[in-house]
Design a protein around this motif. Structure first.
Motif: not given
Length: 584
Positions: A289-291, A301-304, A310-312, A317-321
């Motif tokens: 689940v992303l921040e 926003w809705e956490a899911r 794992r692009s980080t 900067d963040v992992d990508r869906p």
RNA sequence: GCACCCGUAGCUCAAUUGGAUAGAGCACUUGACUACGAAUCAAGAGGUUUCAGGUUCGAGUCCUGACGGGUGCACCA
């Protein structure tokens, strides 16, 4: 061919001799040693920084190295004089004959002067335009198209094996919207009153053609059918139609791609599944689940849980869906597959030309390339900033939403493709650019297209004129290349010759930096030298290109003029622009 | 809030990838057409390279931090 490269080789050879003679220590790194044209012409024809670069490792004073190296360089045939200056620069003045020989080299090489084997035939993929197949190209697409195209030509000129590629985004939602919009026009073409184009459909008039063409081909066979029945067929039809329009637009701009790659075909062939397998094997995907992004609409926003890459681990900067919540692939997943595909086709060097609005996408794509190729593939992204379309200093307003955009075609029709191409290359790709429809056709010094073309036309004009003055003048390349140039020893002439000799070096550095715009500045400077030389003939008749009582001298000047026009033509050729022989 | 790009003469932009006294055009001042295309050319003036530190022989360029502008920021492409 590149005189500065040759000179550098000679400098290094002398350094090696100095090592052998025990004048400098063994094992020094010569890679930072350079031979360059100095900025200030009073510093001579070429300068080397060798003494300063080596002084630390050699534990010697720069001046001491410079004195010894300078003495050795002075013995070379091509070197006329040597001076040590500043903190340890070694300035070289070269024999005039050396420069005159270069003119002959240029003449013999013609437009291929400056070609280089720097790339060693290595494969490079340049992906550009890649506009969604949902409409004709707009001026917004022009810059990327031209930057990409010129970059491809440049790389090819310096010895790379270049593929010009267009990625067709024919798999996402947008092409479904396109299909629906086209279907609406199809109904319209069959006589139905469709009223206003509803929100969420492409309003462009150009889709009427698609509707009519579909009627021509299929008649009313799709009328009244469920969307599920016609969607894929209409979609394909519309995409194919618009890709033809786009190809046509590109052709009008002088852009010819080597390859069109389809996202849909790649996905259907299992490209994305392969990427998934590869990533899973390397433990680079997980469900998480992303921040929520800070400072942007936290209410929606809705956490899911999502399938994330794992692009980080690779600098993002963040992992990508890579999967949407409905289980289908994200655009990014397809793009990963596409880049892996490019890599597997042998392109370890990849360059993408993107619009400024995609800047935030760079890191994730580079991470993906690094991950998928274990660091062996490289991706450089050239981001093109906005072009402000103006007319007489006023910004031309455009709105994509209402379908009120300026097509690339209309701009080409108004000012010509060569003008569009040149102007788009007069700025660094990451700086924004004003394109004034009135200014770019102005015939003045502050319009670089005109100024450069004028220099070429003037050259052609004087060459032609010289024949009427001296009917038995031989202007063949052979004759010009053999001409004795020793009288071309005025400052202006020598400056022009040196400028010509910078061309191969400029091409290599522009190619290395992936910056085709440098050619535009070079051509402008070169044109200025020629115009300047021309006007010197106003004060001193002896300095005119055509000297009516001296055929020998005229012939020599013609050799220089011809060489100049060839280099200009060579530069314009990289830009895909035809040099003109006369101004109208 | 975070990331990326940018900040150079009044304006629009260069600057040889870290090189010497930071250069062009426009605008301004002054000069050059009985002559190869004056659609051009020559000269003058215009700067603390946004600011503050740091790295080294040397910084517009590289590093850090401010300030100012642009762009982007989960299941769009």
């Amino acid at each position: 061919m590149n005189v500065f490269k040759d000179l550098r080789t000679k400098v290094v050879a002398q350094l090696e001799a100095m090592v052998a003679a025990g004048e400098i220590p063994n094992g020094l790194d010569f890679s930072r040693v350079a031979a360059e044209p100095p900025r200030d012409p009073s510093h001579g024809d070429a300068a080397t920084n060798a003494a300063m670069v080596l002084s630390k490792a050699a534990k010697m004073k720069p001046r001491d190295i410079a004195d010894k190296l300078g003495a050795r360089l002075e013995t070379l045939d091509v070197v006329k004089s040597v001076e040590i200056a500043g903190p340890g620069f070694i300035n070289l003045r070269l024999d005039h004959n050396f420069w005159f020989e270069q003119v002959s080299t240029i003449l013999k090489a013609g437009r291929s002067y400056g070609d280089s084997d720097m790339g060693e035939g290595e494969k490079v993929n340049v992906e550009y335009v890649s506009a969604n197949p949902t409409g004709p190209l707009t001026v917004g697409h022009a810059r990327g198209a031209i930057v990409g195209d010129a970059l491809a030509s440049l790389l090819s000129k310096v010895g790379y094996d270049v593929c010009r590629e267009y990625y067709i985004n024919d798999a996402g939602n947008q092409v479904n919207v396109l299909a629906n919009s086209a279907y609406l026009r199809y109904r319209e073409a069959l006589g139905e009153d469709i009223g206003e184009i509803p929100e969420g459909f492409y309003p462009g008039e150009y889709l009427k053609d698609v509707g009519k063409a579909l009627v021509d081909r299929d008649g009313d066979k799709w009328l009244g059918k469920e969307e599920s029945e016609w969607l894929s067929e209409v979609r394909k039809f519309a995409i194919d139609h618009l890709m033809l329009v786009i190809r046509d637009d590109l052709a009008a701009l002088g852009v010819v791609m080597s390859l069109y790659s389809s996202e849909r075909a790649l996905v259907e062939a299992g490209g994305v599944d392969e990427v998934m397998t590869l990533l899973e094997e390397n433990k680079l995907v997980y469900t998480g689940v992303l921040e929520p992004p800070k400072g942007k609409k936290p209410d929606e926003w809705e956490a899911r849980p999502q399938t994330l890459f794992r692009s980080t681990d690779f600098g993002d900067d963040v992992d990508r869906p890579i999967k949407k919540s409905d289980g289908s692939w994200t655009y990014f997943a397809g793009d990963m597959a596409y880049h892996l595909d490019k890599y597997r086709r042998g392109f370890h060097n990849m360059i993408n030309v993107w619009g400024a609005d995609h800047g935030g996408y760079i890191k994730r794509m580079q991470s993906a390339v690094t991950a998928m190729t274990e660091g062996k593939g490289s991706l450089d992204v050239k981001v093109c900033q906005l072009v402000n379309l103006m007319r007489g200093g006023e910004l031309v307003k455009m709105s994509k939403r209402s379908g009120n955009f300026i097509t690339l075609r209309s701009v080409i029709d108004e000012v010509g493709k060569d003008v569009v191409r040149f102007i788009m290359l007069t700025r660094k790709n990451d700086a924004s650019l004003d394109f004034d429809l009135e200014k770019v056709v102005e015939q003045s010094r502050d319009n670089p297209v005109f100024y450069v073309q004028y220099a070429h036309a003037r050259s052609c004009s004087v060459l032609k004129h010289s024949l009427s003055e001296f009917p038995d003048l031989d202007l063949s390349i052979d004759a010009l290349a053999k001409t004795d140039l020793s009288e071309l020893n005025s400052d202006g002439e020598l400056i022009l010759i040196r400028k010509l000799c910078e061309w191969p070096r400029l091409l290599e550095s522009a190619g290395e930096a992936h910056e085709p715009h440098r050619i535009a500045f070079y051509l402008y400077d070169l044109a200025a030298e020629l115009h300047g030389l021309w006007t010197k003939g106003k004060d001193n008749a002896r300095l005119r290109f055509i000297v009516s009582d001296d055929q020998e001298l005229t012939q020599a000047r013609m050799a220089l003029v011809k060489a100049t026009s060839m280099v200009i033509a060579s530069g314009l050729e990289v830009f895909g622009i035809e040099p003109v022989e006369e101004m109208r």
